[in-house]
Design an enzyme around this catalytic site. Sequence first.
Site, mmCIF file in Angstrom:
data_model
loop_
_atom_site.group_PDB
_atom_site.id
_atom_site.type_symbol
_atom_site.label_atom_id
_atom_site.label_comp_id
_atom_site.label_asym_id
_atom_site.label_seq_id
_atom_site.Cartn_x
_atom_site.Cartn_y
_atom_site.Cartn_z
ATOM 1 N N ARG A 84 1.408 -10.765 -5.806
ATOM 2 C CA ARG A 84 3.228 -10.617 -6.323
ATOM 3 C C ARG A 84 2.729 -10.608 -7.815
ATOM 4 O O ARG A 84 3.737 -11.081 -8.775
ATOM 5 C CB ARG A 84 3.118 -12.355 -6.260
ATOM 6 C CG ARG A 84 3.307 -12.003 -4.425
ATOM 7 C CD ARG A 84 4.759 -10.715 -3.710
ATOM 8 N NE ARG A 84 4.653 -10.667 -2.362
ATOM 9 C CZ ARG A 84 4.392 -10.051 -1.791
ATOM 10 N NH1 ARG A 84 3.978 -8.420 -2.557
ATOM 11 N NH2 ARG A 84 4.173 -9.249 -0.841
ATOM 12 N N HIS B 243 9.124 -2.663 1.701
ATOM 13 C CA HIS B 243 9.457 -1.967 0.812
ATOM 14 C C HIS B 243 9.539 -0.583 0.918
ATOM 15 O O HIS B 243 10.615 0.239 -0.512
ATOM 16 C CB HIS B 243 7.847 -1.862 0.545
ATOM 17 C CG HIS B 243 6.879 -2.729 0.759
ATOM 18 N ND1 HIS B 243 6.915 -3.310 -1.546
ATOM 19 C CD2 HIS B 243 5.941 -3.984 0.459
ATOM 20 C CE1 HIS B 243 6.603 -3.908 -1.359
ATOM 21 N NE2 HIS B 243 6.141 -4.289 -0.481
ATOM 22 N N ALA C 11 1.314 5.182 0.948
ATOM 23 C CA ALA C 11 1.184 4.167 1.326
ATOM 24 C C ALA C 11 -0.308 4.007 2.308
ATOM 25 O O ALA C 11 -0.314 4.642 3.385
ATOM 26 C CB ALA C 11 2.173 3.182 2.173
ATOM 27 N N THR C 12 -1.341 2.726 2.114
ATOM 28 C CA THR C 12 -2.759 2.734 2.817
ATOM 29 C C THR C 12 -2.781 1.160 3.566
ATOM 30 O O THR C 12 -3.737 1.118 4.419
ATOM 31 C CB THR C 12 -3.979 2.174 1.929
ATOM 32 O OG1 THR C 12 -3.452 1.011 1.185
ATOM 33 C CG2 THR C 12 -4.173 3.700 1.237
ATOM 34 N N GLY C 13 -1.652 0.797 3.703
ATOM 35 C CA GLY C 13 -1.335 -0.916 4.469
ATOM 36 C C GLY C 13 -1.558 -0.350 5.930
ATOM 37 O O GLY C 13 -0.690 0.512 6.267
ATOM 38 N N GLY D 155 -3.712 -6.158 -10.711
ATOM 39 C CA GLY D 155 -3.041 -7.600 -11.585
ATOM 40 C C GLY D 155 -3.718 -8.039 -9.856
ATOM 41 O O GLY D 155 -3.769 -7.943 -9.055
ATOM 42 N N GLY D 156 -2.880 -9.538 -10.388
ATOM 43 C CA GLY D 156 -3.148 -9.921 -9.032
ATOM 44 C C GLY D 156 -1.725 -10.061 -7.495
ATOM 45 O O GLY D 156 -1.063 -9.182 -8.279
ATOM 46 N N LYS E 29 3.052 -5.470 -9.805
ATOM 47 C CA LYS E 29 1.898 -4.117 -10.513
ATOM 48 C C LYS E 29 2.824 -3.411 -9.250
ATOM 49 O O LYS E 29 2.438 -2.178 -10.265
ATOM 50 C CB LYS E 29 0.365 -3.969 -10.182
ATOM 51 C CG LYS E 29 0.039 -4.378 -8.592
ATOM 52 C CD LYS E 29 -1.497 -5.449 -8.449
ATOM 53 C CE LYS E 29 -1.356 -5.947 -6.922
ATOM 54 N NZ LYS E 29 -0.656 -7.082 -6.430
#
Length: 186
Positions: free
Chosen positions: A20, A58, A42-44, A17-18, A23
């Site tokens: 915010r 988060h 987490a990949t961030g 999804g886009g 998802k």
Amino acid sequence: MAEQSGDLCVRHCLVTGGARSGKSAYAEKLVLSSGRRPTYIATGQAFDGEMEERIAHHKMQRGDLWDTVEEPLELVRVLKEHAHAERAILVDCLTLWLSNLMHTERDWSVELEQLRAVLADLPCPVVFVGNEVGMGIVPENAMARTFRDEAGRLNQRIAEFCHYVMFVAAGQPLQLKPAVFPEISL
């Protein structure tokens, strides 16, 4: 949810999804509803204060219920290490993983094929989150257009392998795969 169907692994799901769109929240609910021990990959990466705040927020929202593994690049290795029958894994997100691979000049198509190869043998369900970045304004520079195109290709390739694909907009999930087509009578 652990059966196999041809080369499709029916225990895995892509939620897309886009920005915010809701998802990640939806993907978290899917993992929690499995009744298995939830593991969050987490990949961030926090390259600035704003991203540090997002990551901390988060983590706080998920609380102690989740095992969290932060890994920006070595997704295949981490999946192999943490995939156990009693777990359900959430990978959030594929788009950041792709960005990380591209910034380190790694061949993401090779990494993707390694990911697809390992998915067939994992003993637990994996829910992937990926952004649909190609649904908005066409980026003005070549690098951003390349990223948009590669993110679209990545989502398509993961969707091929996942039994379930969900699109989330305004917090509402729409099932894309398996597609349910109405009978048409003429």
